[in-house]
Design a protein around this motif. Structure first.
Motif, mmCIF file in Angstrom:
data_model
loop_
_atom_site.group_PDB
_atom_site.id
_atom_site.type_symbol
_atom_site.label_atom_id
_atom_site.label_comp_id
_atom_site.label_asym_id
_atom_site.label_seq_id
_atom_site.Cartn_x
_atom_site.Cartn_y
_atom_site.Cartn_z
ATOM 1 N N ASP A 147 10.406 13.355 -14.875
ATOM 2 C CA ASP A 147 9.595 13.013 -16.046
ATOM 3 C C ASP A 147 8.402 12.128 -15.662
ATOM 4 O OD1 ASP A 147 11.236 14.482 -17.626
ATOM 5 O OD2 ASP A 147 12.062 12.800 -18.776
ATOM 6 N N VAL A 148 8.657 11.161 -14.791
ATOM 7 C CA VAL A 148 7.570 10.270 -14.363
ATOM 8 C C VAL A 148 6.542 11.051 -13.551
ATOM 9 C CG1 VAL A 148 6.981 8.209 -13.028
ATOM 10 C CG2 VAL A 148 9.066 8.232 -14.418
ATOM 11 N N ALA A 149 7.022 11.872 -12.617
ATOM 12 C CA ALA A 149 6.107 12.680 -11.802
ATOM 13 C C ALA A 149 5.325 13.674 -12.670
ATOM 14 C CB ALA A 149 6.894 13.425 -10.722
ATOM 15 N N SER A 150 5.952 14.193 -13.709
ATOM 16 C CA SER A 150 5.273 15.141 -14.601
ATOM 17 C C SER A 150 4.096 14.494 -15.306
ATOM 18 C CB SER A 150 6.254 15.696 -15.638
ATOM 19 O OG SER A 150 7.253 16.486 -15.019
ATOM 20 N N GLN A 151 4.240 13.218 -15.640
ATOM 21 C CA GLN A 151 3.129 12.509 -16.271
ATOM 22 C C GLN A 151 1.954 12.382 -15.313
ATOM 23 O OE1 GLN A 151 3.185 11.919 -19.386
ATOM 24 N NE2 GLN A 151 1.333 10.709 -19.677
ATOM 25 N N ALA A 152 2.254 12.136 -14.043
ATOM 26 C CA ALA A 152 1.202 12.075 -13.032
ATOM 27 C C ALA A 152 0.523 13.442 -12.899
ATOM 28 C CB ALA A 152 1.782 11.642 -11.689
ATOM 29 N N HIS A 153 1.330 14.494 -12.903
ATOM 30 C CA HIS A 153 0.773 15.848 -12.789
ATOM 31 C C HIS A 153 -0.098 16.189 -13.982
ATOM 32 C CE1 HIS A 153 0.930 20.348 -12.918
ATOM 33 N NE2 HIS A 153 0.627 20.159 -11.649
ATOM 34 N N LEU A 154 0.279 15.719 -15.161
ATOM 35 C CA LEU A 154 -0.525 15.960 -16.358
ATOM 36 C C LEU A 154 -1.908 15.331 -16.211
ATOM 37 C CD1 LEU A 154 -0.616 17.109 -19.240
ATOM 38 C CD2 LEU A 154 0.296 14.914 -20.050
ATOM 39 N N HIS A 155 -1.952 14.103 -15.678
ATOM 40 C CA HIS A 155 -3.252 13.456 -15.463
ATOM 41 C C HIS A 155 -4.074 14.216 -14.422
ATOM 42 C CE1 HIS A 155 -3.002 9.979 -18.041
ATOM 43 N NE2 HIS A 155 -1.793 9.694 -17.596
ATOM 44 N N LEU A 156 -3.415 14.731 -13.397
ATOM 45 C CA LEU A 156 -4.137 15.506 -12.393
ATOM 46 C C LEU A 156 -4.728 16.777 -13.002
ATOM 47 C CD1 LEU A 156 -5.006 15.700 -9.458
ATOM 48 C CD2 LEU A 156 -2.863 16.881 -8.967
ATOM 49 N N ALA A 213 -2.867 8.994 -12.129
ATOM 50 C CA ALA A 213 -1.911 9.811 -11.372
ATOM 51 C C ALA A 213 -1.499 9.110 -10.088
ATOM 52 C CB ALA A 213 -2.529 11.178 -11.066
ATOM 53 N N GLN A 214 -2.466 8.542 -9.384
ATOM 54 C CA GLN A 214 -2.165 7.829 -8.142
ATOM 55 C C GLN A 214 -1.244 6.647 -8.390
ATOM 56 O OE1 GLN A 214 -6.207 7.070 -6.618
ATOM 57 N NE2 GLN A 214 -5.588 8.134 -4.763
ATOM 58 N N GLY A 215 -1.531 5.887 -9.431
ATOM 59 C CA GLY A 215 -0.713 4.718 -9.733
ATOM 60 C C GLY A 215 0.727 5.084 -10.058
ATOM 61 N N ILE A 216 0.902 6.158 -10.817
ATOM 62 C CA ILE A 216 2.256 6.604 -11.179
ATOM 63 C C ILE A 216 3.010 7.063 -9.934
ATOM 64 C CG2 ILE A 216 3.564 8.344 -12.454
ATOM 65 C CD1 ILE A 216 1.300 8.237 -14.588
ATOM 66 N N VAL A 217 2.351 7.856 -9.089
ATOM 67 C CA VAL A 217 2.999 8.356 -7.882
ATOM 68 C C VAL A 217 3.322 7.207 -6.919
ATOM 69 C CG1 VAL A 217 2.648 9.749 -5.801
ATOM 70 C CG2 VAL A 217 2.074 10.685 -8.038
ATOM 71 N N THR A 218 2.425 6.232 -6.826
ATOM 72 C CA THR A 218 2.688 5.073 -5.971
ATOM 73 C C THR A 218 3.933 4.330 -6.437
ATOM 74 O OG1 THR A 218 0.344 4.793 -5.417
ATOM 75 C CG2 THR A 218 1.760 2.881 -5.122
ATOM 76 N N CYS A 219 4.087 4.205 -7.753
ATOM 77 C CA CYS A 219 5.281 3.552 -8.303
ATOM 78 C C CYS A 219 6.541 4.322 -7.913
ATOM 79 C CB CYS A 219 5.158 3.455 -9.827
ATOM 80 S SG CYS A 219 6.520 2.588 -10.634
ATOM 81 N N ALA A 229 0.834 -1.190 0.000
ATOM 82 C CA ALA A 229 0.000 0.000 0.000
ATOM 83 C C ALA A 229 0.871 1.244 0.000
ATOM 84 C CB ALA A 229 -0.901 -0.005 1.233
ATOM 85 N N ALA A 230 0.411 2.252 -0.731
ATOM 86 C CA ALA A 230 1.233 3.450 -0.888
ATOM 87 C C ALA A 230 1.564 4.092 0.444
ATOM 88 C CB ALA A 230 0.511 4.453 -1.784
ATOM 89 N N SER A 231 0.627 4.051 1.392
ATOM 90 C CA SER A 231 0.842 4.766 2.642
ATOM 91 C C SER A 231 1.927 4.154 3.480
ATOM 92 C CB SER A 231 -0.468 4.794 3.445
ATOM 93 O OG SER A 231 -0.919 3.487 3.683
ATOM 94 N N THR A 232 2.332 2.918 3.217
ATOM 95 C CA THR A 232 3.358 2.269 4.019
ATOM 96 C C THR A 232 4.746 2.470 3.443
ATOM 97 O OG1 THR A 232 3.199 0.188 2.819
ATOM 98 C CG2 THR A 232 1.721 0.480 4.696
ATOM 99 N N LEU A 233 4.852 3.188 2.328
ATOM 100 C CA LEU A 233 6.124 3.298 1.629
ATOM 101 C C LEU A 233 6.784 4.638 1.865
ATOM 102 C CD1 LEU A 233 4.872 1.801 -1.699
ATOM 103 C CD2 LEU A 233 6.327 0.658 -0.042
ATOM 104 N N GLY A 234 8.058 4.620 2.136
ATOM 105 C CA GLY A 234 8.821 5.851 2.265
ATOM 106 C C GLY A 234 9.377 6.245 0.917
ATOM 107 N N SER A 235 10.071 7.355 0.884
ATOM 108 C CA SER A 235 10.679 7.793 -0.370
ATOM 109 C C SER A 235 11.982 8.508 -0.102
ATOM 110 C CB SER A 235 9.724 8.745 -1.113
ATOM 111 O OG SER A 235 10.365 9.289 -2.224
ATOM 112 N N ALA A 236 12.989 8.136 -0.863
ATOM 113 C CA ALA A 236 14.287 8.795 -0.718
ATOM 114 C C ALA A 236 14.207 10.257 -1.135
ATOM 115 C CB ALA A 236 15.335 8.086 -1.580
ATOM 116 N N TRP A 237 13.198 10.590 -1.925
ATOM 117 C CA TRP A 237 13.061 11.969 -2.402
ATOM 118 C C TRP A 237 12.004 12.733 -1.618
ATOM 119 C CZ3 TRP A 237 12.656 7.796 -5.938
ATOM 120 C CH2 TRP A 237 13.866 7.487 -6.556
#
Length: 295
Positions: free
Chosen positions: A261-270, A210-216, A2-10
């Motif tokens: 680039d990946v995050a930008s695609q999510a933003h485009l969908h938003l 957008a959610q799926g891309i950000v979760t990835c 689940a996305a909420s359990t994941l951290g991010s280096a960024w």
């Protein structure tokens, strides 16, 4: 995972942007969600969220969601009372499927579990659910809201294909995965809210992608710790970034360009989803709370 359990280096990647809509932020609702979520140890929050007539299976779904998808748990608390238990069941179903990949040592075992859920959905629509807490609550939700079976099966089928542990060849493959999982989940949530609207469906499609891309993206450090990289290969190749760069958690310019680039695609969908804002019925907004896109 689940996305909420994941951290991010960024750091956290947020889809919501302040000032999206002309309405003031629903601070009262969010405060209510936090109050409901706090005294879990005493059980008071579970009773408050589930309602006085909550069953053991309902509480099971609530606790599973709280532990494995905390963002989804908080947002579900904000749904209308008559929709809340069904939303818990739907998201608990999604968690059950999402955690299969990380909980099995062999693909064959994962396929068997997916097959169990396919049969379970068939049995639910035959009014014969198995004695499993999530299945029982999902059966109640299907009966209460006449949920579309096709969306449930799409989620199972897509997660079953994802057991292969292959990186996405391009951003379109990642979008297809997001559409069949996250967007399908939103279509079902709209049905739980009693919303049948073409504009809401279009918004749900883009928000789910957008959610799926950000979760990835958010899952990249976690997957890297398990020697896996799932970011689209075409974007990585475009910037000359190898899988090893992500496994080593490098943060040079090329790696940042891939993330951008990946995050930008999510933003485009938003942005596409926001274009439907004035056309989407207000009663559909709670379905999109997790993005902050229609608060």
């Amino acid at each position: 995972m689940a996305a909420s359990t994941l951290g991010s280096a960024w750091g956290p990647l947020r889809l919501g942007v302040p000032g999206l809509c002309c309405r003031r932020p629903l601070r009262g609702l969010w405060a209510r969600a936090w109050r409901l979520s706090e005294p879990v140890a005493s059980g008071r929050s579970v009773a408050a969220a589930s309602g006085p007539g909550a069953s053991g299976t309902d509480r099971y779904c609530l606790e599973l969601l709280r532990k494995r998808d905390y963002e989804g748990y908080l947002c579900s608390l904000l749904l209308p009372a008559e929709s809340r238990s069904s939303a818990f069941a739907l998201r608990a179903f999604n968690v059950e499927l999402a955690q299969i990949k990380d909980s099995v040592s062999e693909k064959t075992i994962g396929l068997m579990r997916m097959q169990f859920w396919k049969k379970t959905v068939d049995d639910i629509y035959g009014d014969n659910p198995p004695h499993q807490p999530v299945a029982i609550e999902l059966w109640k939700a299907v009966r209460r809201h006449n949920l579309t079976k096709r969306w449930l099966m799409k989620i199972i089928d897509e997660r079953e294909k994802n057991l292969d542990d292959k990186a996405y060849r391009n951003i379109q493959e990642l979008e297809n995965y997001a559409e069949n999982t996250q967007s399908s989940l939103l279509y079902l949530t709209l049905e739980i809210l009693g919303v049948k609207d073409l504009h809401a469906d279009h918004a749900a499609s883009h928000i789910g992608k957008a959610q799926g891309i950000v979760t990835c993206l958010r899952a990249t450090p976690y997957h890297g710790s398990r020697r896996r990289v799932f970011l689209p290969m075409d974007i990585c190749m475009l910037h000359g970034v190898s899988q090893e760069d992500f496994l080593q958690r490098r943060q040079d310019r090329n790696v940042r360009d891939v993330v951008y680039d990946v995050a930008s695609q999510a933003h485009l969908h938003l942005k596409h989803a926001r274009s439907f804002h004035r056309s989407v019925p207000v009663r559909a907004f709670p379905a999109f709370l997790q993005t902050g896109g229609f608060c």
